[in-house]
Design a protein around this motif. Structure first.
Motif, PDB file in Angstrom:
ATOM      1  N   LYS A 140      13.434  -0.689  -8.847  1.00 11.88           N
ATOM      2  CA  LYS A 140      12.522  -1.722  -8.153  1.00 11.88           C
ATOM      3  C   LYS A 140      12.365  -1.503  -6.723  1.00 11.88           C
ATOM      4  O   LYS A 140      11.509  -1.406  -5.974  1.00 11.88           O
ATOM      5  CB  LYS A 140      12.639  -2.855  -8.987  1.00 11.88           C
ATOM      6  CG  LYS A 140      11.704  -3.825  -8.018  1.00 11.88           C
ATOM      7  CD  LYS A 140      12.099  -4.695  -7.085  1.00 11.88           C
ATOM      8  CE  LYS A 140      13.167  -5.760  -7.242  1.00 11.88           C
ATOM      9  NZ  LYS A 140      13.524  -6.631  -5.772  1.00 11.88           N
ATOM     10  N   VAL A 160       9.649  -0.312  -4.492  1.00 17.85           N
ATOM     11  CA  VAL A 160       8.925  -1.000  -3.368  1.00 17.85           C
ATOM     12  C   VAL A 160       8.813  -0.364  -2.078  1.00 17.85           C
ATOM     13  O   VAL A 160       8.015  -0.245  -1.374  1.00 17.85           O
ATOM     14  CB  VAL A 160       9.519  -2.433  -3.196  1.00 17.85           C
ATOM     15  CG1 VAL A 160       9.177  -3.060  -1.940  1.00 17.85           C
ATOM     16  CG2 VAL A 160       9.293  -3.178  -4.518  1.00 17.85           C
ATOM     17  N   ASN A 161      10.095   0.286  -1.822  1.00 21.25           N
ATOM     18  CA  ASN A 161      10.115   1.204  -0.433  1.00 21.25           C
ATOM     19  C   ASN A 161       8.946   2.268  -0.282  1.00 21.25           C
ATOM     20  O   ASN A 161       8.629   2.563   0.646  1.00 21.25           O
ATOM     21  CB  ASN A 161      11.575   1.525  -0.209  1.00 21.25           C
ATOM     22  CG  ASN A 161      12.504   0.435  -0.055  1.00 21.25           C
ATOM     23  OD1 ASN A 161      12.344  -0.540   0.500  1.00 21.25           O
ATOM     24  ND2 ASN A 161      13.850   1.037   0.194  1.00 21.25           N
ATOM     25  N   THR A 162       9.114   2.849  -1.538  1.00 22.32           N
ATOM     26  CA  THR A 162       8.179   3.926  -1.483  1.00 22.32           C
ATOM     27  C   THR A 162       6.584   3.612  -1.552  1.00 22.32           C
ATOM     28  O   THR A 162       5.652   4.200  -0.925  1.00 22.32           O
ATOM     29  CB  THR A 162       8.255   4.966  -2.918  1.00 22.32           C
ATOM     30  OG1 THR A 162       9.755   5.299  -2.948  1.00 22.32           O
ATOM     31  CG2 THR A 162       7.669   5.946  -2.892  1.00 22.32           C
ATOM     32  N   HIS A 203       5.267  -3.523  -2.043  1.00 22.42           N
ATOM     33  CA  HIS A 203       5.404  -4.512  -2.922  1.00 22.42           C
ATOM     34  C   HIS A 203       4.592  -5.047  -3.803  1.00 22.42           C
ATOM     35  O   HIS A 203       4.615  -4.804  -5.068  1.00 22.42           O
ATOM     36  CB  HIS A 203       5.676  -5.874  -1.869  1.00 22.42           C
ATOM     37  CG  HIS A 203       6.582  -6.973  -2.989  1.00 22.42           C
ATOM     38  ND1 HIS A 203       5.858  -7.785  -3.795  1.00 22.42           N
ATOM     39  CD2 HIS A 203       7.895  -7.020  -2.889  1.00 22.42           C
ATOM     40  CE1 HIS A 203       6.750  -8.485  -4.426  1.00 22.42           C
ATOM     41  NE2 HIS A 203       7.695  -8.379  -4.009  1.00 22.42           N
ATOM     42  N   ARG A 204       3.234  -4.912  -3.500  1.00 25.36           N
ATOM     43  CA  ARG A 204       2.079  -5.185  -4.161  1.00 25.36           C
ATOM     44  C   ARG A 204       1.928  -4.265  -5.342  1.00 25.36           C
ATOM     45  O   ARG A 204       1.625  -4.572  -6.698  1.00 25.36           O
ATOM     46  CB  ARG A 204       0.842  -5.548  -3.327  1.00 25.36           C
ATOM     47  CG  ARG A 204      -0.535  -5.647  -4.344  1.00 25.36           C
ATOM     48  CD  ARG A 204      -0.327  -6.916  -5.460  1.00 25.36           C
ATOM     49  NE  ARG A 204      -1.573  -6.918  -6.099  1.00 25.36           N
ATOM     50  CZ  ARG A 204      -1.378  -7.690  -7.549  1.00 25.36           C
ATOM     51  NH1 ARG A 204      -0.426  -8.319  -7.841  1.00 25.36           N
ATOM     52  NH2 ARG A 204      -2.174  -7.383  -8.340  1.00 25.36           N
ATOM     53  N   SER A 259       3.988  -1.973  -6.342  1.00 26.73           N
ATOM     54  CA  SER A 259       4.980  -2.030  -7.504  1.00 26.73           C
ATOM     55  C   SER A 259       5.013  -3.262  -8.419  1.00 26.73           C
ATOM     56  O   SER A 259       5.377  -3.042  -9.409  1.00 26.73           O
ATOM     57  CB  SER A 259       6.379  -2.251  -6.677  1.00 26.73           C
ATOM     58  OG  SER A 259       6.551  -1.133  -5.621  1.00 26.73           O
ATOM     59  N   MET A 279      17.717   4.230   7.079  1.00 29.89           N
ATOM     60  CA  MET A 279      16.658   3.785   6.040  1.00 29.89           C
ATOM     61  C   MET A 279      16.987   3.085   4.800  1.00 29.89           C
ATOM     62  O   MET A 279      16.356   2.589   4.235  1.00 29.89           O
ATOM     63  CB  MET A 279      15.587   4.942   5.995  1.00 29.89           C
ATOM     64  CG  MET A 279      14.699   5.356   7.297  1.00 29.89           C
ATOM     65  SD  MET A 279      13.941   4.243   8.142  1.00 29.89           S
ATOM     66  CE  MET A 279      12.653   3.537   7.058  1.00 29.89           C
ATOM     67  N   ARG A 280      18.089   3.782   4.222  1.00 28.16           N
ATOM     68  CA  ARG A 280      18.623   3.599   2.758  1.00 28.16           C
ATOM     69  C   ARG A 280      19.483   2.675   2.734  1.00 28.16           C
ATOM     70  O   ARG A 280      19.915   2.554   1.569  1.00 28.16           O
ATOM     71  CB  ARG A 280      18.560   5.037   2.224  1.00 28.16           C
ATOM     72  CG  ARG A 280      17.291   5.953   2.276  1.00 28.16           C
ATOM     73  CD  ARG A 280      17.446   6.953   1.402  1.00 28.16           C
ATOM     74  NE  ARG A 280      16.065   7.651   1.214  1.00 28.16           N
ATOM     75  CZ  ARG A 280      15.773   8.500   0.265  1.00 28.16           C
ATOM     76  NH1 ARG A 280      16.615   9.082  -0.652  1.00 28.16           N
ATOM     77  NH2 ARG A 280      14.488   9.063   0.354  1.00 28.16           N
TER      78      ARG A 280
END
Lengths: 302, 302, 302
Positions: B190, B194-196, B199-200, B202, B258-259
C-alpha cells in the motif's frame, strides 16, 4: 509559532557569525534614485530591494553577476535583506526575481565547494540550510518570478515560495539536476520537492536530475504558472495581490501548519546533515568531478 | 547504505534456508544458445537471464508457465538471479519482462496458500516480503517491460521498479485486486502504491480492487508509458539507456533517500506483518474462499 | 479494528453526555409515509433517513433548515442516526445528501462560536471532532451526493466519504475557506484534504481559502465526479452499487489501513486540539470578526 522564533534566533546567530565571512561590509542600505512617489529603494551589494509600502510588497532582485550563484556573501546579504522586510510590519509580501539577464540563480557556488577545508564546507552548508529555512518558514507571502534558468540552488529558493511563476522561454529550465553532477540533493530539499510535485514525480526527477522547460515544468507542477516574459512581473504582482487579500494571521498559521513537519525534520537533523555534506564533498572523487566541471565552465567563459 | 547491506544479509540468510524449499536444485546456471557476440545467457529453471555486459544491462525473463505465479521456488530462483546481477559490477540495470505469452505474472501462488500449515505460510510470506525488499532497494536501475496481465503479486514486482512500461493491449490490466478475492494488500505494498499514484487514487483503487487497462493505468500513473506491443522491448531499453547515463553513486544514494522510510517500515514490522498474514490466511472463511476460487480456475483449465 | 471500537466507545460516551445538550429529545424515530414496498423511513428532527434494506443502502438527508449548519443538536442527531445504521447489519452503505435546497451544509454554526463560554466551545469542538472521526472511520461505504454549496464544515463531512459526487451547478462551490474568515482549519482536516488532493494543492487551497466551483473541484480532485443535477441521486446510487460488490471485510480492513494513521493523529492529540481551538476562538479579535460576519449574515436575511 515557537518554531519560527527558534529559527530566527538561530538565523541571527548565524548572521552575527557573518563577521567572519570574507567579503564586503554587510547590510549597508543605499538610498535609491527615485523617491517622489514615497518609495525608497535599498540595496546590499548583491540584492536590490524595491519596496512598495502602499501595497505591502517588496521586490527583491538578485544581483550577484554573472549568475547569482549562492556564495556565502550573497546568501548572507540576501538573508539580511529578507530579515529587514520580515521585521518591518509595512511588508507582508515579497516577489523574488533576478537582475541578471537569463539566470534566476545558477545554484551553489562551486568555488565554495572546491579545494576548501572542512570548516569552510561546514560554514557554507549551514548557510544553505539557513537560506532554505528562513525562506521556507517566512511569515510573508513569497512569490518567485522566475526570469531565467533555475537549477539546483536556484530551484531551492523557488521551491520555498508560496507561488512560482515562470517566464515562457525554452531556455529557462528549472529542477534539481544534482545527480547529473554526481552529487545528491539534501533530504529536506527532497521533502520540499515531494510536497510540491508528489513522491513519484520527485523520485523520477531527482534520480535523473531532470531540468524542466516551461511546459513540462507546469505539467509536473514544479511551477504554478507560465507566462510570456513581458508579463512576468505584472503576473507576479497580481498573484501577490490575491494573496494579500487574505488575513495575515490565519494565513500564517495555515502556512506553518502545512510546513512545520518538513522544517522540523531538518532542524532536528541539522548537524548530521552538515556532517553528511562535509564528508561527501570532501571526498577525492567528488572534488575531482567538481574541479573538472569548474574547469569546463571557466574554459567556456574564457 | 547500512540499510541495503542489512537487507542483503537477511536475503542471504533466507536463501541459505532455501535448502528446505521443496523443489528443484537452485541456481544452476545453464549455458545459452548464442555467444558469438560476447554475451552469455544463463537461466535457472524459472528465470531466463539475457545479459548485455557491453550495455551494463541484463534482461530477466520470468519463465514459470503457465502464468508466472509467485511460488516459493520461483521467488527463490528469481532472487538468486537478481543477486548474481547485483553483485556483478558489469551490470547496472535490469529489464524485467515475461516469457509467458499474455501474462507478466498472475501473482501469489494460491496453491501455496491453500490447505498448508502455519509454518508454510510463514515461510511463504517471508519470501514475498523478501522479493519486494530486494527489488525495492536494488542498487540497479529496474525497468518493468510489462507484456501481459499484471495483477496482485505481478503488480507488486512492477511497483518496485524505477520505470514501468506497459504494452498497449486492452487485456493487459494492472493493479492490486486483492479485495475482490476477499483479501487485503499488505501495508508496505500500500505504501509503495501511495508513493506511486498518491493517497486518494490508492484508497480508491485498493478498496475497489481495481485492475487498470492501459489508458487508465497511464492516467492514474501506475505505469509511466504505454507503447505498442512490438515496441515494448525497444522502449524499455531506450528508457534504460537514459537512466544509465546518470552516475551510479549519486543515483543510488538518491534512490535510497526516496525509498528508505518505506522499506524501513516493513523491516521494522516484519514479524508482525508475517503473523498478521498467517492468522488471516489460516481462517476457515478465507481458506474456503480461496479453495472455491482455485477450484474455479482448475475447471476453467480442465 | 481496536481503533474503531475505541472510537465508538468514546462516541457513545459523548452521546450519553448529550443529555446536557440544549434542544429537542434525541433519537425519536418517526414512522414514514410510505411502506408498501417494504422500506420504512425514520427521522430525527434534523436528519431524514430513507432506508433501502434490500440494497443494503440508506440515504441520509440533512434537514436542518435553512442551511444545515453544524449545531450541536444537528451533529448529535446525525451521529445517532449514523450509529443506528452502523449497528444494523442490513446496512452496508450510506448516501449523504441534503434536504435543504441549494445547500449541502453551510458548515460550523457561528451562533455556537460567538459569545459563549469556554465550556461550551469545548463541548462544541469535541462534537466536531467526533463527527469527523465517526464518519472518517465508518465501516460502511459513504457516498456524498453534494446538491448544494459545501464550504468548511460541509466540506469536512464530504471529505470523510469514500466518494464525492457533485451536482453541476456553478453556485455549488466546495472547499475550506476558513482563512477568508480569519480562522484556520484544524490539522486533522488538513491531513484529510492532503490525502485527497495532495500537499501542494492543499497548501494553495488552504492558504487562500479557496472554494472550488464544479469544474475546478473535479480538476483538483476534491470531488470524484460532477454530474447534471437531475442525475445526482441516481449516480450516487450506481456508484454505491459498485462499492457494494466488494466483500465487506476486505474492504473495511483496506479502508482502515488507508485511514488509521490520519485518525490516530487526531485521537492522540485530541485534547490539545480542543484547547487550541478554545483559546483561539475565545480571543477578542476572533470574536469581533465572527460577530461582524454574523451580523452581516443576519442583515442579508432580514
Amino acid at each position: 509559532m515557537a518554531l519560527a522564533v527558534g529559527v530566527r534566533v538561530r538565523a541571527r546567530a548565524l548572521l552575527r557569525a557573518g563577521a567572519q565571512f570574507r567579503g564586503p561590509v554587510l547590510g549597508r542600505p543605499e538610498p535609491a534614485a527615485g523617491g517622489g512617489d514615497g518609495t525608497r529603494r535599498f540595496a546590499n551589494l548583491r540584492v536590490l530591494v524595491e519596496p512598495d509600502p502602499a501595497a505591502g510588497v517588496a521586490v527583491m532582485k538578485l544581483k550577484s553577476p554573472p549568475v547569482n550563484s549562492l556564495s556565502l556573501e550573497f546568501m548572507t546579504e540576501f538573508l539580511i535583506s529578507l530579515e529587514k522586510l520580515e521585521n518591518d510590519k509595512a511588508f507582508r509580501g515579497v516577489v523574488i526575481t533576478s537582475d541578471c539577464p537569463g539566470v534566476f540563480s545558477a545554484g551553489l557556488d562551486l568555488t565554495e565547494l572546491c579545494g576548501q577545508n572542512p570548516a569552510h564546507y561546514t560554514e557554507y552548508w549551514k548557510a544553505v540550510q539557513e537560506l532554505w529555512l528562513r525562506l521556507f518558514l517566512s511569515n510573508m507571502v513569497l512569490v518567485a518570478a522566475i526570469n531565467g534558468v533555475c537549477p539546483a540552488g536556484g530551484c531551492l529558493m523557488a521551491l520555498t515560495c508560496d507561488v512560482r511563476v515562470l517566464a515562457d522561454n525554452p531556455k529557462f529550465v528549472i529542477g534539481l539536476q544534482e545527480t547529473q553532477l554526481g552529487i545528491v540533493a539534501p533530504f529536506w530539499l527532497k521533502d520540499n520537492l515531494v510536497n510540491t510535485i508528489g513522491h513519484r514525480a520527485s523520485e523520477h526527477a531527482l534520480q535523473l536530475g531532470l531540468l524542466f522547460p516551461p511546459a513540462e515544468a507546469l505539467q509536473v507542477g514544479i511551477v504554478d504558472q507560465v507566462v510570456p516574459e513581458d508579463q512576468l512581473q505584472s503576473t507576479a504582482l497580481s498573484v501577490m495581490a490575491r494573496w494579500m487579500a487574505i488575513p495575515d494571521h490565519a494565513r500564517q498559521l495555515t502556512k506553518a501548519m502545512m510546513r512545520k513537519a518538513t522544517a522540523d525534520s531538518l532542524i532536528k537533523h541539522r548537524d548530521a546533515d552538515i556532517q553528511n555534506f562535509v564528508n561527501f564533498i570532501s571526498r577525492d572523487s567528488i572534488q575531482k568531478t567538481l574541479q573538472a566541471y569548474l574547469q569546463k565552465l571557466k574554459q567556456k567563459k574564457g
